[in-house]
Design a protein around this motif. Structure first.
Motif, PDB file in Angstrom:
ATOM      1  N   GLU A   8     -16.413   7.124   0.008  1.00 25.65           N
ATOM      2  CA  GLU A   8     -15.680   6.567  -1.131  1.00 25.65           C
ATOM      3  C   GLU A   8     -14.864   7.653  -1.818  1.00 25.65           C
ATOM      4  O   GLU A   8     -15.279   8.809  -1.864  1.00 25.65           O
ATOM      5  CB  GLU A   8     -16.660   5.983  -2.156  1.00 25.65           C
ATOM      6  N   ILE A   9     -13.728   7.265  -2.373  1.00 30.69           N
ATOM      7  CA  ILE A   9     -12.962   8.204  -3.180  1.00 30.69           C
ATOM      8  C   ILE A   9     -13.616   8.265  -4.552  1.00 30.69           C
ATOM      9  O   ILE A   9     -13.850   7.235  -5.186  1.00 30.69           O
ATOM     10  CB  ILE A   9     -11.491   7.781  -3.285  1.00 30.69           C
ATOM     11  N   VAL A  10     -13.952   9.460  -4.985  1.00 33.30           N
ATOM     12  CA  VAL A  10     -14.622   9.661  -6.274  1.00 33.30           C
ATOM     13  C   VAL A  10     -13.810  10.638  -7.113  1.00 33.30           C
ATOM     14  O   VAL A  10     -12.993  11.390  -6.598  1.00 33.30           O
ATOM     15  CB  VAL A  10     -16.067  10.192  -6.083  1.00 33.30           C
ATOM     16  N   ARG A 110      -8.226  13.872   9.502  1.00 27.41           N
ATOM     17  CA  ARG A 110      -9.070  12.698   9.780  1.00 27.41           C
ATOM     18  C   ARG A 110      -9.907  12.881  11.037  1.00 27.41           C
ATOM     19  O   ARG A 110     -11.044  12.454  11.104  1.00 27.41           O
ATOM     20  CB  ARG A 110      -8.210  11.449   9.965  1.00 27.41           C
ATOM     21  N   ASP A 111      -9.323  13.496  12.050  1.00 23.34           N
ATOM     22  CA  ASP A 111     -10.022  13.672  13.323  1.00 23.34           C
ATOM     23  C   ASP A 111     -11.280  14.522  13.183  1.00 23.34           C
ATOM     24  O   ASP A 111     -12.144  14.497  14.054  1.00 23.34           O
ATOM     25  CB  ASP A 111      -9.108  14.339  14.356  1.00 23.34           C
ATOM     26  N   GLN A 112     -11.399  15.253  12.113  1.00 22.26           N
ATOM     27  CA  GLN A 112     -12.521  16.169  11.938  1.00 22.26           C
ATOM     28  C   GLN A 112     -13.622  15.604  11.037  1.00 22.26           C
ATOM     29  O   GLN A 112     -14.653  16.252  10.851  1.00 22.26           O
ATOM     30  CB  GLN A 112     -12.004  17.481  11.341  1.00 22.26           C
ATOM     31  N   ASP A 131      -7.286   8.281   3.573  1.00 24.96           N
ATOM     32  CA  ASP A 131      -8.283   8.976   4.379  1.00 24.96           C
ATOM     33  C   ASP A 131      -9.700   8.467   4.126  1.00 24.96           C
ATOM     34  O   ASP A 131     -10.566   8.614   4.977  1.00 24.96           O
ATOM     35  CB  ASP A 131      -8.223  10.486   4.137  1.00 24.96           C
ATOM     36  N   ALA A 132      -9.953   7.869   2.989  1.00 26.06           N
ATOM     37  CA  ALA A 132     -11.287   7.307   2.723  1.00 26.06           C
ATOM     38  C   ALA A 132     -11.602   6.196   3.715  1.00 26.06           C
ATOM     39  O   ALA A 132     -12.720   6.088   4.215  1.00 26.06           O
ATOM     40  CB  ALA A 132     -11.381   6.805   1.291  1.00 26.06           C
ATOM     41  N   GLU A 133     -10.621   5.361   4.018  1.00 22.77           N
ATOM     42  CA  GLU A 133     -10.824   4.307   5.021  1.00 22.77           C
ATOM     43  C   GLU A 133     -11.034   4.919   6.401  1.00 22.77           C
ATOM     44  O   GLU A 133     -11.874   4.474   7.163  1.00 22.77           O
ATOM     45  CB  GLU A 133      -9.622   3.367   5.035  1.00 22.77           C
ATOM     46  N   ALA A 134     -10.275   5.950   6.697  1.00 22.34           N
ATOM     47  CA  ALA A 134     -10.420   6.628   7.986  1.00 22.34           C
ATOM     48  C   ALA A 134     -11.777   7.305   8.093  1.00 22.34           C
ATOM     49  O   ALA A 134     -12.356   7.370   9.168  1.00 22.34           O
ATOM     50  CB  ALA A 134      -9.307   7.649   8.164  1.00 22.34           C
ATOM     51  N   PHE A 135     -12.299   7.792   6.981  1.00 23.69           N
ATOM     52  CA  PHE A 135     -13.608   8.446   6.981  1.00 23.69           C
ATOM     53  C   PHE A 135     -14.683   7.465   7.423  1.00 23.69           C
ATOM     54  O   PHE A 135     -15.496   7.766   8.291  1.00 23.69           O
ATOM     55  CB  PHE A 135     -13.928   8.988   5.586  1.00 23.69           C
ATOM     56  N   HIS A 140     -18.494   6.077  11.791  1.00 24.27           N
ATOM     57  CA  HIS A 140     -19.274   5.004  12.417  1.00 24.27           C
ATOM     58  C   HIS A 140     -18.782   4.667  13.829  1.00 24.27           C
ATOM     59  O   HIS A 140     -19.282   3.741  14.448  1.00 24.27           O
ATOM     60  CB  HIS A 140     -19.252   3.752  11.534  1.00 24.27           C
ATOM     61  N   ARG A 141     -17.814   5.417  14.322  1.00 25.35           N
ATOM     62  CA  ARG A 141     -17.244   5.151  15.648  1.00 25.35           C
ATOM     63  C   ARG A 141     -18.261   5.401  16.752  1.00 25.35           C
ATOM     64  O   ARG A 141     -18.352   4.664  17.719  1.00 25.35           O
ATOM     65  CB  ARG A 141     -16.018   6.036  15.862  1.00 25.35           C
ATOM     66  N   TYR A 142     -19.054   6.450  16.629  1.00 21.20           N
ATOM     67  CA  TYR A 142     -20.028   6.809  17.661  1.00 21.20           C
ATOM     68  C   TYR A 142     -21.443   6.628  17.126  1.00 21.20           C
ATOM     69  O   TYR A 142     -21.725   6.929  15.975  1.00 21.20           O
ATOM     70  CB  TYR A 142     -19.832   8.259  18.110  1.00 21.20           C
TER      71      TYR A 142
END
Length: 170
Positions: A8-10, A110-112, A131-135, A140-142
């Motif tokens: 989340e963006i905080v 994002r890739d990191q 980037d929060a959505e990408a995070f 959770h991708r793997y």
């Protein structure tokens, strides 16, 4: 820059203060290494939290005497190709026992995100709000990992050994 914590963006409670600026009273501050080294005794009596921006070209073991007085450690990624902060994060968590917030700053991509989370970072200073959505998607991708890491997810070997050991005992 937006701060991502747990996907989340905080709001960032810490104020970055240059070495030559006065520290604001009662506000959490994020200072550089030179200020920490020169004012370590005075900072111990400060009533508000103190965080440090630790450079990636200094041995992380040098921070150990200051850990009890720190509330946050920010590790710098000056370039996306420079991964020394990953090693620093793991050493902080695994060898030095740091349990407080660990923030990734600098050239963060994002890739990191997944590797940062697995290395022990729980805050990421992102480049943009999207980037929060990408995070969330990246972390959770793997679901299966070969290498052990500082996060709570067991490696594939640990999962298999757990099943085998549980199978023997039953």
């Amino acid at each position: 820059m937006p701060l991502i914590e747990k996907g989340e963006i905080v709001a960032d409670a810490y104020v970055r203060v240059a070495d030559d600026e006065a520290l604001p009273e009662g506000a959490p501050v994020l200072i550089g290494i030179d200020r920490l080294l020169s004012e370590a005794e005075a900072l111990k009596g400060r009533q508000a939290p103190v965080g440090i921006i630790w450079p990636n070209n200094r041995p992380i073991a040098e921070i150990e005497p200051y850990l009890p007085q720190l509330a946050l450690i920010a590790l710098n990624f000056p370039s996306f190709r420079d991964g020394r902060a990953y090693s620093q994060a793991r050493l902080l968590r695994e060898r030095l026992g740091w349990t407080g917030p660990l923030r990734a700053i600098g050239n963060v991509l994002r890739d990191q995100f997944l590797l940062m989370e697995r290395s022990g970072f729980d805050q990421i200073e992102a480049v943009k709000p999207a980037d929060a959505e990408a995070f969330d998607e990246a972390t959770h991708r793997y679901t299966v990992f070969y290498q052990p890491a500082t996060d709570a997810r067991p490696s594939l070997l640990r999962q298999r050994l757990g099943r085998t050991i549980a199978g023997i005992r039953s």
